[in-house]
Design a protein around this motif. Sequence first.
Motif, mmCIF file in Angstrom:
data_model
loop_
_atom_site.group_PDB
_atom_site.id
_atom_site.type_symbol
_atom_site.label_atom_id
_atom_site.label_comp_id
_atom_site.label_asym_id
_atom_site.label_seq_id
_atom_site.Cartn_x
_atom_site.Cartn_y
_atom_site.Cartn_z
ATOM 1 N N LEU A 191 0.827 -1.202 0.000
ATOM 2 C CA LEU A 191 0.000 0.000 0.000
ATOM 3 C C LEU A 191 0.865 1.258 0.000
ATOM 4 O O LEU A 191 0.619 2.197 -0.769
ATOM 5 N N VAL A 192 1.900 1.252 0.822
ATOM 6 C CA VAL A 192 2.799 2.412 0.870
ATOM 7 C C VAL A 192 3.450 2.621 -0.503
ATOM 8 O O VAL A 192 3.518 3.751 -1.018
ATOM 9 N N ALA A 193 3.888 1.515 -1.114
ATOM 10 C CA ALA A 193 4.544 1.624 -2.425
ATOM 11 C C ALA A 193 3.561 2.139 -3.479
ATOM 12 O O ALA A 193 3.907 2.993 -4.304
ATOM 13 N N CYS A 212 -5.022 9.527 -6.584
ATOM 14 C CA CYS A 212 -3.767 8.860 -6.185
ATOM 15 C C CYS A 212 -4.038 7.806 -5.108
ATOM 16 O O CYS A 212 -3.505 6.687 -5.164
ATOM 17 N N VAL A 213 -4.862 8.155 -4.133
ATOM 18 C CA VAL A 213 -5.167 7.199 -3.048
ATOM 19 C C VAL A 213 -5.894 5.984 -3.613
ATOM 20 O O VAL A 213 -5.562 4.834 -3.297
ATOM 21 N N HIS A 214 -6.865 6.232 -4.479
ATOM 22 C CA HIS A 214 -7.635 5.109 -5.041
ATOM 23 C C HIS A 214 -6.740 4.206 -5.895
ATOM 24 O O HIS A 214 -6.753 2.983 -5.730
ATOM 25 N N LEU A 215 -5.965 4.822 -6.763
ATOM 26 C CA LEU A 215 -5.112 3.992 -7.640
ATOM 27 C C LEU A 215 -4.042 3.258 -6.832
ATOM 28 O O LEU A 215 -3.703 2.111 -7.133
ATOM 29 N N GLY A 216 -3.512 3.911 -5.804
ATOM 30 C CA GLY A 216 -2.517 3.255 -4.948
ATOM 31 C C GLY A 216 -3.114 2.047 -4.237
ATOM 32 O O GLY A 216 -2.479 0.986 -4.146
ATOM 33 N N VAL A 241 -5.783 0.289 -5.256
ATOM 34 C CA VAL A 241 -6.083 -0.759 -6.256
ATOM 35 C C VAL A 241 -4.797 -1.477 -6.664
ATOM 36 O O VAL A 241 -4.768 -2.710 -6.795
ATOM 37 N N MET A 242 -3.728 -0.716 -6.821
ATOM 38 C CA MET A 242 -2.440 -1.318 -7.195
ATOM 39 C C MET A 242 -1.975 -2.302 -6.114
ATOM 40 O O MET A 242 -1.528 -3.418 -6.415
ATOM 41 N N ALA A 243 -2.082 -1.884 -4.847
ATOM 42 C CA ALA A 243 -1.672 -2.765 -3.740
ATOM 43 C C ALA A 243 -2.555 -4.011 -3.702
ATOM 44 O O ALA A 243 -2.079 -5.124 -3.449
ATOM 45 N N LEU A 244 -3.839 -3.829 -3.969
ATOM 46 C CA LEU A 244 -4.769 -4.970 -3.972
ATOM 47 C C LEU A 244 -4.388 -5.975 -5.061
ATOM 48 O O LEU A 244 -4.266 -7.177 -4.800
#
Length: 390
Positions: free
Chosen positions: A131-133, A344-348, A350-353
């Motif tokens: 999530l941080v990444a 940015c928060v949403h895409l970050g 989704v990316m972590a998921l």
Amino acid sequence: MQQLEALTREARALASGSYPVIPILSVNETEVGRQMTICNSCRYCEGFCAVFPAMTRRLEFGKADINYLANLCHNCGACLHACQYAPPHEFAVNVPQAMAKVRVETYADYAWPAALGALYKRNGLTLSLALVAGLALFLMLAAGLQGSLFHASAGGNFYSIFPHNLMVGLFAPIFLFAVLSLSLGVRRFWMDVSPGTATAAAMGDAADKVLRLKFLDGGHGEGCNNANDSFTLARRRYHHFTFYGFMLCFAATSVATLYHYLFGWEAPYGLTSLPKLLGIAGGVSLLIGTVGLFVLNLSRHPLQGDAAQKPMDRGFISLLFLTAASGLTLMLSRGTPILGLTLCVHLGAVMALFATLPYGKFAHGIFRSAALLKWAIEKRQPNSLQLGDD
Ligand code: SF4
Ligand code: SF4
């Protein structure tokens, strides 16, 4: 002399590779085998779920059998609260806990690539780092591309912040890798449990059990146990909100992709468009489901399941919640200066998921579906023991 000859024969068989290789059981698998042997004599819980009828078809429990039974278990807790041999009895039978410990081992053992199976062991940390990444990546990209995180694009057009091709280039490889990894992992599991031939009837039966979460009804329809020995349907219902919410969000993205590539209709879409309606329904459903599951998880009876897996369970639920909440906030922040930051928060999230799908709690749905299909096949075959059946 005879002993020496026997030893020599065994040594030759080992050297030639013709000696049967018996998979070594882990400590947790041995414990499931011990408990299943007790249950096989007792059989009080036969009507609760598919685990017990499947158990009665076996007299011995090898590694593949144990992995199969562990993934067939829905951790509903019914057999713990009904068991006269549960702790503090000296037999210490706790089937949901023993199965949960083996289940996470199967995810790790069958993970592809194998080295990444270790991520299950520290899944809370894995999710946090992912999530941080993810957040750092999109925050830096937004700052680099737009010079600011506070960007109110005209008409709420996300692509003016992150170009469409950039988003596809970032998400497509991660998503395809997750699909490949999960597919190869569950394929190995499937080969090991020797499923037989999946007929249309068996596949229909398994799909029905998966889609209705049949075995969270406790076998009597009143639900499973959570905090104590009373029954509740809450877990089944919140699972449904979560599962169908996830599927609706996935459908929203799929329809939007078809609109883009087939018809050339580019986002943003209107409030009454199909992608938007699916996304809103999915997001709200996910919010309800994840909040409910999180609360139930906090109040879960301490003997149910494996306490070591709580970070994985709660981390996954929280990430799904963040994905849904940020997606809905994104929709509401159209035309405002926080659109860029929300995106940015949403895409970050989704990316972590996506990045952690093959190495976290999501795997339970895939492996359990495979185990349910195996059971749907198996119960249609003659029971060679003739001791019990579905
Ligand atoms: S869990 Fe307990 S009550 Fe149920 S079958 Fe096993 S030993 Fe019997
Ligand atoms: S916890 Fe529920 S699903 Fe698992 S074996 Fe016991 S009764 Fe079956």
